[in-house]
Design a protein around this motif. Structure first.
Motif, PDB file in Angstrom:
ATOM      1  N   ALA A 164       0.808  -1.006  -0.210  1.00  0.00           N
ATOM      2  CA  ALA A 164       0.057   0.042   0.005  1.00  0.00           C
ATOM      3  C   ALA A 164       0.892   1.243   0.018  1.00  0.00           C
ATOM      4  CB  ALA A 164      -0.845   0.167   1.221  1.00  0.00           C
ATOM      5  N   ASP A 165       0.534   2.463  -0.530  1.00  0.00           N
ATOM      6  CA  ASP A 165       1.114   3.554  -0.569  1.00  0.00           C
ATOM      7  C   ASP A 165       1.278   4.149   0.690  1.00  0.00           C
ATOM      8  OD1 ASP A 165      -0.953   5.784  -0.226  1.00  0.00           O
ATOM      9  OD2 ASP A 165      -1.943   4.641  -1.509  1.00  0.00           O
ATOM     10  N   ALA A 166       2.640   4.748   1.065  1.00  0.00           N
ATOM     11  CA  ALA A 166       2.950   4.936   2.123  1.00  0.00           C
ATOM     12  C   ALA A 166       2.342   6.273   2.907  1.00  0.00           C
ATOM     13  CB  ALA A 166       4.483   5.700   1.933  1.00  0.00           C
ATOM     14  N   ALA A 167       1.662   7.156   2.152  1.00  0.00           N
ATOM     15  CA  ALA A 167       0.781   7.974   2.988  1.00  0.00           C
ATOM     16  C   ALA A 167      -0.486   7.444   3.556  1.00  0.00           C
ATOM     17  CB  ALA A 167       0.542   9.115   1.974  1.00  0.00           C
ATOM     18  N   TRP A 168      -0.922   6.673   2.669  1.00  0.00           N
ATOM     19  CA  TRP A 168      -1.986   6.167   3.460  1.00  0.00           C
ATOM     20  C   TRP A 168      -1.679   5.149   4.584  1.00  0.00           C
ATOM     21  CZ3 TRP A 168      -6.834   6.573   4.614  1.00  0.00           C
ATOM     22  CH2 TRP A 168      -7.648   7.093   3.759  1.00  0.00           C
ATOM     23  N   TRP A 169      -0.631   4.363   4.302  1.00  0.00           N
ATOM     24  CA  TRP A 169      -0.521   3.578   5.288  1.00  0.00           C
ATOM     25  C   TRP A 169       0.006   3.945   6.760  1.00  0.00           C
ATOM     26  CZ3 TRP A 169      -2.195  -1.131   6.010  1.00  0.00           C
ATOM     27  CH2 TRP A 169      -1.779  -1.956   7.079  1.00  0.00           C
ATOM     28  N   GLN A 170       0.635   5.192   6.552  1.00  0.00           N
ATOM     29  CA  GLN A 170       0.929   6.275   7.982  1.00  0.00           C
ATOM     30  C   GLN A 170      -0.076   6.680   8.680  1.00  0.00           C
ATOM     31  OE1 GLN A 170       3.583   9.370   6.976  1.00  0.00           O
ATOM     32  NE2 GLN A 170       4.012   9.608   9.075  1.00  0.00           N
ATOM     33  N   VAL A 171      -1.283   7.020   7.909  1.00  0.00           N
ATOM     34  CA  VAL A 171      -2.461   7.485   8.298  1.00  0.00           C
ATOM     35  C   VAL A 171      -3.064   6.261   9.138  1.00  0.00           C
ATOM     36  CG1 VAL A 171      -4.741   8.536   8.124  1.00  0.00           C
ATOM     37  CG2 VAL A 171      -2.655   9.415   6.923  1.00  0.00           C
ATOM     38  N   TYR A 172      -3.220   5.325   8.371  1.00  0.00           N
ATOM     39  CA  TYR A 172      -3.970   3.953   9.065  1.00  0.00           C
ATOM     40  C   TYR A 172      -3.034   3.753  10.350  1.00  0.00           C
ATOM     41  CZ  TYR A 172      -5.545  -0.812   9.322  1.00  0.00           C
ATOM     42  OH  TYR A 172      -5.804  -2.255   9.834  1.00  0.00           O
ATOM     43  N   GLN A 173      -1.911   3.890  10.493  1.00  0.00           N
ATOM     44  CA  GLN A 173      -1.139   3.055  11.744  1.00  0.00           C
ATOM     45  C   GLN A 173      -1.360   4.206  12.824  1.00  0.00           C
ATOM     46  OE1 GLN A 173      -0.529   0.128  10.984  1.00  0.00           O
ATOM     47  NE2 GLN A 173       1.477   0.114  11.737  1.00  0.00           N
ATOM     48  N   GLN A 174      -1.358   5.608  12.298  1.00  0.00           N
ATOM     49  CA  GLN A 174      -1.763   6.681  13.314  1.00  0.00           C
ATOM     50  C   GLN A 174      -3.002   6.355  13.883  1.00  0.00           C
ATOM     51  OE1 GLN A 174      -0.994  10.273  11.187  1.00  0.00           O
ATOM     52  NE2 GLN A 174       1.406  10.160  11.495  1.00  0.00           N
ATOM     53  N   ALA A 175      -3.935   6.321  13.157  1.00  0.00           N
ATOM     54  CA  ALA A 175      -5.394   6.009  13.660  1.00  0.00           C
ATOM     55  C   ALA A 175      -5.370   4.483  14.752  1.00  0.00           C
ATOM     56  CB  ALA A 175      -6.447   5.660  12.425  1.00  0.00           C
ATOM     57  N   LEU A 176      -4.658   3.564  14.312  1.00  0.00           N
ATOM     58  CA  LEU A 176      -4.826   2.612  15.207  1.00  0.00           C
ATOM     59  C   LEU A 176      -4.178   2.773  16.418  1.00  0.00           C
ATOM     60  CD1 LEU A 176      -3.569  -0.323  12.723  1.00  0.00           C
ATOM     61  CD2 LEU A 176      -6.086   0.162  13.742  1.00  0.00           C
ATOM     62  N   SER A 177      -2.953   3.503  16.287  1.00  0.00           N
ATOM     63  CA  SER A 177      -2.121   4.133  17.614  1.00  0.00           C
ATOM     64  C   SER A 177      -3.054   5.091  18.578  1.00  0.00           C
ATOM     65  CB  SER A 177      -1.000   4.773  17.190  1.00  0.00           C
ATOM     66  OG  SER A 177      -0.252   5.140  18.540  1.00  0.00           O
ATOM     67  N   ILE A 178      -3.633   5.867  18.113  1.00  0.00           N
ATOM     68  CA  ILE A 178      -4.448   6.842  18.829  1.00  0.00           C
ATOM     69  C   ILE A 178      -5.676   6.118  19.180  1.00  0.00           C
ATOM     70  CG2 ILE A 178      -5.987   9.045  18.518  1.00  0.00           C
ATOM     71  CD1 ILE A 178      -3.981   9.964  16.509  1.00  0.00           C
ATOM     72  N   ASN A 179      -6.414   5.270  18.450  1.00  0.00           N
ATOM     73  CA  ASN A 179      -7.573   4.655  18.987  1.00  0.00           C
ATOM     74  C   ASN A 179      -7.341   3.771  20.248  1.00  0.00           C
ATOM     75  OD1 ASN A 179     -10.247   3.912  18.275  1.00  0.00           O
ATOM     76  ND2 ASN A 179      -9.548   1.832  17.955  1.00  0.00           N
ATOM     77  N   LYS A 180      -6.055   3.365  20.308  1.00  0.00           N
ATOM     78  CA  LYS A 180      -5.773   2.483  21.481  1.00  0.00           C
ATOM     79  C   LYS A 180      -5.414   3.373  22.751  1.00  0.00           C
ATOM     80  CE  LYS A 180      -3.682  -1.248  18.731  1.00  0.00           C
ATOM     81  NZ  LYS A 180      -2.121  -1.913  18.409  1.00  0.00           N
ATOM     82  N   GLN A 181      -5.298   4.673  22.704  1.00  0.00           N
ATOM     83  CA  GLN A 181      -5.214   5.491  23.559  1.00  0.00           C
ATOM     84  C   GLN A 181      -6.125   6.165  24.266  1.00  0.00           C
ATOM     85  OE1 GLN A 181      -2.012   8.864  22.536  1.00  0.00           O
ATOM     86  NE2 GLN A 181      -1.300   7.296  21.036  1.00  0.00           N
ATOM     87  N   LEU A 182      -7.320   6.193  23.501  1.00  0.00           N
ATOM     88  CA  LEU A 182      -8.592   6.602  23.916  1.00  0.00           C
ATOM     89  C   LEU A 182      -9.243   5.872  25.116  1.00  0.00           C
ATOM     90  CD1 LEU A 182     -10.172   7.703  20.639  1.00  0.00           C
ATOM     91  CD2 LEU A 182      -9.040   9.163  22.614  1.00  0.00           C
ATOM     92  N   PRO A 183     -10.064   6.253  25.862  1.00  0.00           N
ATOM     93  CA  PRO A 183     -10.772   5.290  26.773  1.00  0.00           C
ATOM     94  C   PRO A 183     -11.647   4.193  25.962  1.00  0.00           C
ATOM     95  CG  PRO A 183     -11.078   7.516  27.391  1.00  0.00           C
ATOM     96  CD  PRO A 183     -10.454   7.575  26.169  1.00  0.00           C
TER      97      PRO A 183
END
Length: 296
Positions: A164-183
């Motif tokens: 997958a293209d790097a720009a999308w994959w970076q956003v996807y990984q950030q979303a996964l990380s932030i989602n785990k930080q939320l209650p």
């Protein structure tokens, strides 16, 4: 003296003729030929020898491994974009609730591309296979022949390696990380399963720990019967010869396999009709040009 020279010359001619006849006549399991080839099954090498008589020739060989083709396709990002919008809304809610707490660090919203997720693909056709053939020559004088035998190769005939293209994959990984930080009550459910695509009724997923990669293979039978018709001899009458052959191997109905396959999701975007096409392509055509030589 003149008579002696004449006798010697005649003897040399007779010996030369006998040697040529012996050379042109092939014997079972005695003469050996070698060949190098190129064609629709890639490059290859082979060794041949007559069996029973020079009407039947055994050919053993190996086709060299791979042909690589580059392409790309798009995976819909609509589901992932929707979940990132929901995630941003929850990030705003979280920032407003805990913004005045000591030691709080604000979580920034995510910006994501508006395009679909492009996947670059390297498609490798795995021609690497051993072959065992019998060539039948109806006439000892002609190079016309019929060929029957088999190829024994890899089950994964075509390997597809997508990234997958790097720009999308970076956003996807950030979303996964932030989602785990939320209650837990603010997390977006199943966001890690939102990058999926279908090939007919099979679903494949770009997984969280995959570095944006997805691997698929088109599997066929390992043993592939072959039939062909050609001109020229595997063991030429002279030192060097040439062969041309057309035919096909039969590999059965291909199937798609992947470690990235998940349970079928009818809502995922994808490609239809691939299985119908593959069911009609149960063989691989062959057109071969071969340079042959006789070493014994």
């Amino acid at each position: 003296m003149k008579r002696l020279l004449t006798t010697a010359a005649l003897s040399a001619i007779v010996a030369s003729s006998a040697l040529a006849q012996s050379y042109n006549k092939m014997e079972a399991f005695h003469n050996v030929g070698v060949g190098i080839e190129t064609g629709l099954m890639g490059a290859g090498i082979e060794v041949s020898m007559p069996v029973v008589s020079d009407h039947l020739v055994l050919v053993l060989g190996y086709n060299l491994p791979k042909l690589t083709i580059g392409t790309d396709f798009d995976v819909s990002s609509s589901e992932l974009r929707g979940k990132i919008r929901d995630l941003n809304a929850n990030i705003n809610l979280y920032n407003s609730q805990v913004g005045n707490m000591p030691g709080y660090s604000r979580i920034d919203n995510l910006d994501c591309p508006s395009t679909d997720i492009n996947v670059d693909v390297d498609a490798k056709v795995n021609f690497g296979a051993f072959k065992a053939m019998i060539e039948y020559y109806p006439s000892a004088r002609s190079g016309f022949h019929l060929t029957a035998g088999m190829f024994v190769g890899q089950e994964d005939f075509i390997s597809l390696n997508g990234t997958a293209d790097a720009a999308w994959w970076q956003v996807y990984q950030q979303a996964l990380s932030i989602n785990k930080q939320l209650p837990s009550d603010m997390r977006i459910s199943d966001i890690e399963n939102s990058v999926k695509f279908n090939i007919d009724e099979q679903t494949f997923q770009l997984k969280e720990n995959s570095d944006g990669k997805v691997d698929l293979s088109v599997a066929t039978k390992k043993v592939k019967p072959y039939f062909g018709i050609g001109f020229g001899r595997a063991i030429p009458k002279k030192r060097v010869g040439f062969q041309f052959e057309i035919g096909a191997w039969m590999h059965g109905k291909p199937t798609i396999k992947s470690a990235s396959e998940v349970s079928y999701d009818a809502e995922a975007d994808g490609i239809d009709g691939v299985s119908d096409v593959m069911s009609k392509v149960q063989f691989w055509p062959q057109m071969t040009f071969r340079l042959t030589g006789r070493i014994l």
